[in-house]
Design a protein around this motif. Structure first.
Motif, mmCIF file in Angstrom:
data_model
loop_
_atom_site.group_PDB
_atom_site.id
_atom_site.type_symbol
_atom_site.label_atom_id
_atom_site.label_comp_id
_atom_site.label_asym_id
_atom_site.label_seq_id
_atom_site.Cartn_x
_atom_site.Cartn_y
_atom_site.Cartn_z
ATOM 1 N N HIS A 139 15.427 -14.711 -37.835
ATOM 2 C CA HIS A 139 14.021 -14.453 -37.508
ATOM 3 C C HIS A 139 13.764 -14.504 -36.005
ATOM 4 O O HIS A 139 12.976 -13.712 -35.480
ATOM 5 C CB HIS A 139 13.106 -15.409 -38.270
ATOM 6 N N ALA A 140 14.433 -15.391 -35.300
ATOM 7 C CA ALA A 140 14.281 -15.439 -33.840
ATOM 8 C C ALA A 140 14.859 -14.171 -33.198
ATOM 9 O O ALA A 140 14.279 -13.631 -32.248
ATOM 10 C CB ALA A 140 14.957 -16.690 -33.282
ATOM 11 N N GLY A 150 17.250 -26.578 -29.465
ATOM 12 C CA GLY A 150 16.792 -27.849 -28.925
ATOM 13 C C GLY A 150 15.550 -28.343 -29.638
ATOM 14 O O GLY A 150 15.060 -27.729 -30.587
ATOM 15 N N GLN A 151 15.055 -29.467 -29.149
ATOM 16 C CA GLN A 151 13.838 -30.065 -29.695
ATOM 17 C C GLN A 151 12.728 -29.910 -28.654
ATOM 18 O O GLN A 151 12.641 -30.712 -27.723
ATOM 19 C CB GLN A 151 14.063 -31.537 -30.029
ATOM 20 N N PRO A 152 11.868 -28.908 -28.830
ATOM 21 C CA PRO A 152 10.859 -28.630 -27.814
ATOM 22 C C PRO A 152 9.650 -29.554 -27.847
ATOM 23 O O PRO A 152 8.812 -29.482 -26.953
ATOM 24 C CB PRO A 152 10.454 -27.187 -28.120
ATOM 25 N N TYR A 153 9.547 -30.410 -28.838
ATOM 26 C CA TYR A 153 8.384 -31.293 -28.954
ATOM 27 C C TYR A 153 8.771 -32.749 -28.765
ATOM 28 O O TYR A 153 9.875 -33.150 -29.126
ATOM 29 C CB TYR A 153 7.707 -31.113 -30.320
ATOM 30 N N GLY A 157 11.468 -31.625 -35.291
ATOM 31 C CA GLY A 157 12.779 -31.048 -35.515
ATOM 32 C C GLY A 157 13.268 -30.115 -34.429
ATOM 33 O O GLY A 157 12.703 -30.016 -33.351
ATOM 34 N N GLU A 158 14.357 -29.424 -34.773
ATOM 35 C CA GLU A 158 14.995 -28.509 -33.833
ATOM 36 C C GLU A 158 14.489 -27.079 -34.033
ATOM 37 O O GLU A 158 14.111 -26.687 -35.134
ATOM 38 C CB GLU A 158 16.509 -28.543 -34.012
ATOM 39 N N HIS A 194 11.607 -22.165 -35.871
ATOM 40 C CA HIS A 194 12.020 -23.520 -36.250
ATOM 41 C C HIS A 194 13.200 -23.452 -37.210
ATOM 42 O O HIS A 194 13.385 -22.473 -37.916
ATOM 43 C CB HIS A 194 10.873 -24.294 -36.887
ATOM 44 N N ILE A 195 13.992 -24.507 -37.214
ATOM 45 C CA ILE A 195 15.109 -24.586 -38.169
ATOM 46 C C ILE A 195 14.614 -25.340 -39.397
ATOM 47 O O ILE A 195 14.050 -26.386 -39.289
ATOM 48 C CB ILE A 195 16.332 -25.312 -37.548
#
Length: 145
Positions: A74-75, A106-109, A115-116, A144-145
């Motif tokens: 999807h990305a 990565g973990q943007p939050y 999550g990653e 998101h994963i």
């Protein structure tokens, strides 16, 4: 983690830079998994396959975990919408692409429970399959994963 990791910004930067130009930015790559690659094609399937293969080969995603491959897919599609101006067609419209790409995980939050996530960025050219008749293009997809 005191600040958010901007995986989209990192992916764009990596797609723009070749390996020799990356060195000054190495500190920004802490806390993420990533890979870079190149693909030239008149087929979206070839572009998707090149990105997926690179992400698996460099262990950015686990090839045996479906949700990771699904997220990457999807990305990739979202990024390709930017490359192709919302028309997910290249070869059938007599267009070709020459792209550098980057995949960043990565973990943007700040909140770990978020999550990653995966970011896929493309930079290169799109146009008629005649050398010199293409123009620059770029796309970014985040999922998101």
């Amino acid at each position: 983690m005191s600040q958010n990791i901007l995986i989209g910004k990192i992916a764009i930067l990596l797609a723009l830079l070749n390996e020799n130009e990356r060195e000054p930015y190495e500190s920004q790559l802490q806390g993420v998994k990533y890979c870079q690659g190149k693909v030239g094609a008149m087929s979206l399937e070839k572009v998707i396959t090149a990105v997926e293969t690179a992400a698996k080969r460099h262990q950015v995603i686990h090839e045996d975990i479906y949700r990771e491959t699904h997220s990457l897919y999807h990305a990739i599609l979202e990024g390709l919408e930017g490359v192709s101006r919302g028309q997910l067609v290249i070869g059938d419209m007599k267009r070709t692409v020459g792209l550098r790409f980057a995949v960043v995980r990565g973990q943007p939050y700040k909140e770990k429970m978020e999550g990653e996530w995966l970011a896929v960025a493309f930079y290169g050219t799109i146009g008629a399959p005649i050398k010199g008749l293409e123009h620059e293009t770029m796309g970014l997809g985040i999922n998101h994963i």
